[in-house]
Design a protein around this motif. Structure first.
Motif, PDB file in Angstrom:
ATOM      1  N   ALA A  27       0.680  -1.201  -0.181  1.00  0.00           N
ATOM      2  CA  ALA A  27      -0.165   0.069  -0.306  1.00  0.00           C
ATOM      3  C   ALA A  27       0.797   1.500  -0.243  1.00  0.00           C
ATOM      4  O   ALA A  27       0.410   2.545  -0.394  1.00  0.00           O
ATOM      5  N   SER A  28       2.143   1.675   0.714  1.00  0.00           N
ATOM      6  CA  SER A  28       3.214   1.934   0.166  1.00  0.00           C
ATOM      7  C   SER A  28       3.653   2.341  -0.586  1.00  0.00           C
ATOM      8  O   SER A  28       4.687   3.849  -0.876  1.00  0.00           O
ATOM      9  N   GLY A  29       3.315   1.425  -1.992  1.00  0.00           N
ATOM     10  CA  GLY A  29       4.305   1.787  -2.724  1.00  0.00           C
ATOM     11  C   GLY A  29       5.513   1.631  -3.436  1.00  0.00           C
ATOM     12  O   GLY A  29       5.903   0.933  -3.783  1.00  0.00           O
ATOM     13  N   ALA A  30       5.811   0.149  -1.909  1.00  0.00           N
ATOM     14  CA  ALA A  30       7.391  -0.335  -1.951  1.00  0.00           C
ATOM     15  C   ALA A  30       6.794  -1.895  -2.479  1.00  0.00           C
ATOM     16  O   ALA A  30       6.313  -2.896  -2.485  1.00  0.00           O
ATOM     17  N   ASP A  31       7.562  -2.185  -3.494  1.00  0.00           N
ATOM     18  CA  ASP A  31       8.258  -3.875  -3.576  1.00  0.00           C
ATOM     19  C   ASP A  31       7.989  -4.498  -2.798  1.00  0.00           C
ATOM     20  O   ASP A  31       8.446  -4.153  -1.969  1.00  0.00           O
ATOM     21  N   VAL A  32       7.485  -5.491  -2.300  1.00  0.00           N
ATOM     22  CA  VAL A  32       7.456  -6.686  -1.766  1.00  0.00           C
ATOM     23  C   VAL A  32       8.540  -8.465  -2.274  1.00  0.00           C
ATOM     24  O   VAL A  32       8.340  -8.943  -3.513  1.00  0.00           O
ATOM     25  N   PRO A  33       9.845  -7.973  -1.713  1.00  0.00           N
ATOM     26  CA  PRO A  33      10.431  -8.564  -2.071  1.00  0.00           C
ATOM     27  C   PRO A  33      10.040 -10.445  -2.574  1.00  0.00           C
ATOM     28  O   PRO A  33       9.956 -10.899  -1.307  1.00  0.00           O
ATOM     29  N   LEU A  34      10.128 -10.626  -3.278  1.00  0.00           N
ATOM     30  CA  LEU A  34      10.069 -12.679  -3.614  1.00  0.00           C
ATOM     31  C   LEU A  34      10.459 -13.313  -3.179  1.00  0.00           C
ATOM     32  O   LEU A  34      11.798 -13.197  -3.314  1.00  0.00           O
TER      33      LEU A  34
END
Length: 129
Positions: free
Chosen positions: A69-76
């Motif tokens: 929601a903050s626009g940060a990528d979630v690491p896979l």
């Protein structure tokens, strides 16, 4: 994962992630139409209903990102190509998610459609955890 079954739903993904529709992703495939005639990419919103690892199975090996929601990528946490059990599964990405909404971004790609399944996947946890 249910990529071998008929799609449970079809959704047109938004080319603008801020306009992404909510996609009913689950263990049955959801077919996503990508693009607007100019580019084959798209975004949908996914609601994680529990905290843990989630696996996203795709019918095509297309660029894939998860954004919080903050626009940060979630690491896979893990990516596995192909499957001996499900020939329709091109690639599977696993990521740790909290209970929240996430934007899934696909492409750009040559594919106009990608089928997606999503499921909680604690079987991907490393041994001893």
């Amino acid at each position: 994962m249910g990529l071998g079954s008929p799609a449970a739903a079809s959704v047109t993904a938004a080319t603008d992630p801020s306009q992404a529709p909510t996609a009913p992703l689950g263990e049955q495939a959801t077919e996503l139409a990508l693009g607007d005639g100019r580019s084959n990419m798209g975004a949908v919103v996914f609601q994680a209903d529990e905290a843990g690892l989630f696996a996203f199975g795709l019918s095509a090996n297309v660029p894939f990102r998860i954004v919080d929601a903050s626009g940060a990528d979630v690491p896979l946490a893990r990516t596995v190509a192909g499957s001996q059990v499900c020939t329709e599964l091109a690639i599977r990405h696993t990521a740790p998610l909290d209970i929240a909404e996430y934007t899934l971004i696909f492409g750009p790609t040559d594919a106009q459609v990608v089928s997606v399944v999503a499921e909680e996947s604690d079987d991907d946890l490393p041994a001893g955890r």
